[in-house]
Design a protein around this motif. Structure first.
Motif, PDB file in Angstrom:
ATOM      1  N   GLU A   1    -100.978  32.958  30.662  1.00 42.87           N
ATOM      2  CA  GLU A   1     -99.932  32.360  29.828  1.00 42.87           C
ATOM      3  C   GLU A   1     -98.664  32.137  30.637  1.00 42.87           C
ATOM      4  OE1 GLU A   1     -99.882  31.346  26.704  1.00 42.87           O
ATOM      5  OE2 GLU A   1    -101.810  32.054  25.964  1.00 42.87           O
TER       6      GLU A   1
ATOM      7  N   ARG B   1    -106.868  27.346  17.659  1.00 39.20           N
ATOM      8  CA  ARG B   1    -105.961  27.836  18.707  1.00 39.20           C
ATOM      9  C   ARG B   1    -105.132  26.679  19.262  1.00 39.20           C
ATOM     10  NH1 ARG B   1    -104.633  29.317  23.898  1.00 39.20           N
ATOM     11  NH2 ARG B   1    -103.915  31.456  23.946  1.00 39.20           N
ATOM     12  N   SER B   2    -105.783  25.544  19.455  1.00 38.68           N
ATOM     13  CA  SER B   2    -105.051  24.367  19.908  1.00 38.68           C
ATOM     14  C   SER B   2    -103.940  24.020  18.928  1.00 38.68           C
ATOM     15  CB  SER B   2    -106.007  23.184  20.043  1.00 38.68           C
ATOM     16  OG  SER B   2    -106.979  23.459  21.012  1.00 38.68           O
TER      17      SER B   2
ATOM     18  N   ARG C   1     -96.644  15.523  23.740  1.00 41.03           N
ATOM     19  CA  ARG C   1     -96.390  16.867  24.250  1.00 41.03           C
ATOM     20  C   ARG C   1     -97.308  17.870  23.553  1.00 41.03           C
ATOM     21  NH1 ARG C   1     -93.698  21.726  24.474  1.00 41.03           N
ATOM     22  NH2 ARG C   1     -92.889  22.065  26.552  1.00 41.03           N
ATOM     23  N   SER C   2     -97.475  17.684  22.253  1.00 41.30           N
ATOM     24  CA  SER C   2     -98.402  18.539  21.529  1.00 41.30           C
ATOM     25  C   SER C   2     -99.797  18.448  22.127  1.00 41.30           C
ATOM     26  CB  SER C   2     -98.447  18.139  20.061  1.00 41.30           C
ATOM     27  OG  SER C   2     -97.176  18.299  19.472  1.00 41.30           O
TER      28      SER C   2
ATOM     29  N   ALA D   1     -95.484  24.242  20.221  1.00 41.61           N
ATOM     30  CA  ALA D   1     -94.793  23.291  21.100  1.00 41.61           C
ATOM     31  C   ALA D   1     -93.636  22.623  20.381  1.00 41.61           C
ATOM     32  CB  ALA D   1     -95.782  22.246  21.609  1.00 41.61           C
TER      33      ALA D   1
ATOM     34  N   SER E   1     -94.909  32.496  25.101  1.00 41.64           N
ATOM     35  CA  SER E   1     -96.216  32.746  25.700  1.00 41.64           C
ATOM     36  C   SER E   1     -96.565  34.220  25.644  1.00 41.64           C
ATOM     37  CB  SER E   1     -96.233  32.275  27.148  1.00 41.64           C
ATOM     38  OG  SER E   1     -95.966  30.904  27.217  1.00 41.64           O
ATOM     39  N   LEU E   2     -95.586  35.055  25.975  1.00 40.65           N
ATOM     40  CA  LEU E   2     -95.853  36.493  25.944  1.00 40.65           C
ATOM     41  C   LEU E   2     -96.154  36.947  24.521  1.00 40.65           C
ATOM     42  CD1 LEU E   2     -93.312  38.025  28.481  1.00 40.65           C
ATOM     43  CD2 LEU E   2     -95.688  37.346  28.798  1.00 40.65           C
TER      44      LEU E   2
ATOM     45  N   ARG F   1    -104.368  38.037  30.523  1.00 37.03           N
ATOM     46  CA  ARG F   1    -103.830  37.091  29.539  1.00 37.03           C
ATOM     47  C   ARG F   1    -102.396  36.707  29.873  1.00 37.03           C
ATOM     48  NH1 ARG F   1    -106.645  36.138  24.744  1.00 37.03           N
ATOM     49  NH2 ARG F   1    -107.749  38.088  24.467  1.00 37.03           N
TER      50      ARG F   1
ATOM     51  N   VAL G   1    -101.050  26.417  19.223  1.00 40.55           N
ATOM     52  CA  VAL G   1    -100.215  26.167  20.390  1.00 40.55           C
ATOM     53  C   VAL G   1     -99.428  24.876  20.204  1.00 40.55           C
ATOM     54  CG1 VAL G   1    -100.256  25.792  22.854  1.00 40.55           C
ATOM     55  CG2 VAL G   1    -101.838  27.395  21.847  1.00 40.55           C
ATOM     56  N   ARG G   2    -100.097  23.904  19.646  1.00 38.00           N
ATOM     57  CA  ARG G   2     -99.451  22.628  19.361  1.00 38.00           C
ATOM     58  C   ARG G   2     -98.264  22.818  18.427  1.00 38.00           C
ATOM     59  NH1 ARG G   2    -102.570  17.642  17.816  1.00 38.00           N
ATOM     60  NH2 ARG G   2    -101.109  16.275  16.772  1.00 38.00           N
TER      61      ARG G   2
ATOM     62  N   VAL H   1    -100.037  20.315  25.382  1.00 39.46           N
ATOM     63  CA  VAL H   1    -100.108  21.759  25.207  1.00 39.46           C
ATOM     64  C   VAL H   1    -101.460  22.152  24.626  1.00 39.46           C
ATOM     65  CG1 VAL H   1     -99.051  23.712  24.080  1.00 39.46           C
ATOM     66  CG2 VAL H   1     -97.629  21.879  24.925  1.00 39.46           C
ATOM     67  N   ARG H   2    -101.910  21.345  23.703  1.00 38.86           N
ATOM     68  CA  ARG H   2    -103.201  21.594  23.088  1.00 38.86           C
ATOM     69  C   ARG H   2    -104.302  21.547  24.139  1.00 38.86           C
ATOM     70  NH1 ARG H   2    -105.055  18.804  18.018  1.00 38.86           N
ATOM     71  NH2 ARG H   2    -107.311  18.898  18.000  1.00 38.86           N
TER      72      ARG H   2
ATOM     73  N   GLU I   1     -90.317  29.329  27.120  1.00 39.75           N
ATOM     74  CA  GLU I   1     -91.745  29.327  27.438  1.00 39.75           C
ATOM     75  C   GLU I   1     -92.262  30.741  27.652  1.00 39.75           C
ATOM     76  OE1 GLU I   1     -93.953  26.905  27.650  1.00 39.75           O
ATOM     77  OE2 GLU I   1     -92.711  25.120  27.444  1.00 39.75           O
TER      78      GLU I   1
ATOM     79  N   ARG J   1     -97.490  35.167  22.186  1.00 36.06           N
ATOM     80  CA  ARG J   1     -98.837  34.727  21.835  1.00 36.06           C
ATOM     81  C   ARG J   1     -99.885  35.625  22.486  1.00 36.06           C
ATOM     82  NH1 ARG J   1     -98.121  29.528  22.115  1.00 36.06           N
ATOM     83  NH2 ARG J   1     -98.313  29.558  24.377  1.00 36.06           N
ATOM     84  N   ALA J   2     -99.690  35.911  23.760  1.00 36.37           N
ATOM     85  CA  ALA J   2    -100.626  36.789  24.456  1.00 36.37           C
ATOM     86  C   ALA J   2    -100.670  38.155  23.791  1.00 36.37           C
ATOM     87  CB  ALA J   2    -100.229  36.910  25.926  1.00 36.37           C
TER      88      ALA J   2
ATOM     89  N   LEU K   1    -110.319  25.005  18.190  1.00 34.31           N
ATOM     90  CA  LEU K   1    -109.485  23.941  17.641  1.00 34.31           C
ATOM     91  C   LEU K   1    -108.278  24.509  16.913  1.00 34.31           C
ATOM     92  CD1 LEU K   1    -111.908  21.185  16.311  1.00 34.31           C
ATOM     93  CD2 LEU K   1    -110.154  21.016  18.076  1.00 34.31           C
TER      94      LEU K   1
ATOM     95  N   GLU L   1    -102.576  38.006  20.449  1.00 31.69           N
ATOM     96  CA  GLU L   1    -104.015  37.870  20.654  1.00 31.69           C
ATOM     97  C   GLU L   1    -104.639  39.174  21.134  1.00 31.69           C
ATOM     98  OE1 GLU L   1    -105.092  34.502  23.017  1.00 31.69           O
ATOM     99  OE2 GLU L   1    -104.017  33.121  21.716  1.00 31.69           O
TER     100      GLU L   1
ATOM    101  N   ALA M   1    -104.287  24.601  26.074  1.00 32.32           N
ATOM    102  CA  ALA M   1    -104.830  25.756  25.379  1.00 32.32           C
ATOM    103  C   ALA M   1    -106.313  25.914  25.674  1.00 32.32           C
ATOM    104  CB  ALA M   1    -104.600  25.618  23.875  1.00 32.32           C
TER     105      ALA M   1
END
Lengths: 196, 196
Positions: free
Chosen positions: B148, A111-112, B111-112, A119, A152-153, B144, A115-116, B115-116, A148, A155-156, A109, A159, B119
DNA sequence: GCCAATATGGCAGATACTGCCATATTGGCA
DNA sequence: TGCCAATATGGCAGTATCTGCCATATTGGC
């Protein structure tokens, strides 16, 4: 604000994201619930001010990018630089980022939420890019991809960085990001349909 | 379930995401609020079953990917194929996807949620890839990045597709995705630090 | 026609989150 | 110091989201 975030992180680590209530967090930080929601729109956001700082730094650095260069490359360079700033100093920010990343790994949650949160930021970043690199008609896709891709990169990379450190391996965040970028570019395949 | 989603889309379009309550949606679909939450974990999710279908298709197609090829390329090919399936048929799925994309553009919260939602899916996709391409030690970053990258490019492509169609321009979704992929690879820059 | 499995409804309750107004705290400025 | 405006905080009531529990209906095989 720092106190609230600290209390939130502590409680999330101790008893889990869902078990910890806003009331508890607020109490632990010595503020009222109402004040909590003045600083953070959601419970999860209380764990993410580090990311906010990071994205602020990115947004600021974009203002100095070269408007005539390739947006994707420019943005990647910006990200790399900001990542270096965060990692180099052995600064508290990196420590907090690592702490949050650990949480993110075991709390889907969260992580969501991360990402949210990203966004919303991406939209702002896209606008900043459009302002800097000009809204040249056909560039809509190009700028979107730049945003994007880099987020994304990043974030990857973060992590993977956290995962490797947790596994006791060595890990240098900016290097991992550069690695990720190379990996993303290597997938140049011959059998995709040609594009006009 | 289809009725609930349809009712939700309708109400979101009519009076906006926040103004529409779950109670109204449930009533419009002829079910109870309790039943609504059996099918959708959140209000926003009620707008996103199309994306769920899409991601299911991707996940299924990954099972047939070539385990010896480059994961990033393989995954991109899978995405391209599934996108073609969705777009070619002039099938209802594409229509619904377009409809949702329009909503996503004017409802940041949706949109959130999108994306969520993605995820959570990315985690599953990552596991599927690890199962298929093997957890070779150094590949953690590679897989990964593949996940992504592809999901981000797909999202950027869908949004650009919707935006262009709305602007009255011509737009072919798979082509846009291929474009996006090329753009992502073109950013090969010479001045990034070499990686060991 | 019966039984098990599953889908649905109703209801109480916890928690997240917001609007409104009152009160405290802060920070210049006379 | 004393005053005033701006801002931060608290309290509280209310709404909406979401869950657990139990009862009831509906479905599908035998």
């Amino acid at each position: 604000m720092a106190e609230i975030s600290e209390a939130a992180l502590q409680l999330f680590e101790d008893r889990g994201l869902e078990a910890a209530t806003v009331e508890e967090i607020a109490a632990a930080a010595g503020v009222s619930q109402r004040t909590f929601f003045r600083y953070f729109a959601t419970k999860e956001d209380a764990a993410l001010p580090v990311h906010r700082e990071f994205e602020d730094a990115v947004e600021a650095a974009v203002q100095q990018a070269d408007p005539d260069a390739d947006p994707c490359t420019e943005l990647a360079t910006v990200y790399l630089r900001v990542l270096q700033d965060f990692a180099d100093h052995a600064c508290p920010a990196a420590q907090r980022m690592l702490r949050v990343s650990r949480l993110v790994r075991r709390e889907p949650l969260l992580r969501s939420a991360l990402v949210r949160h990203g966004a919303a930021r991406n939209s702002r970043l896209l606008q900043a890019l459009q302002a800097r690199f000009g809204p040249s008609g056909a560039a809509d896709l190009q700028l979107r991809v730049a945003v994007e891709l880099c987020t994304s990169l990043a974030r990857a990379a973060v992590e993977t960085w956290a995962e490797r450190l947790e596994a006791g391996r060595e890990a240098v965040l900016p290097d991992i990001f550069a690695d990720a970028q190379l990996l993303a570019q290597r997938g140049r395949s011959g059998h995709l349909p040609a594009v006009p």
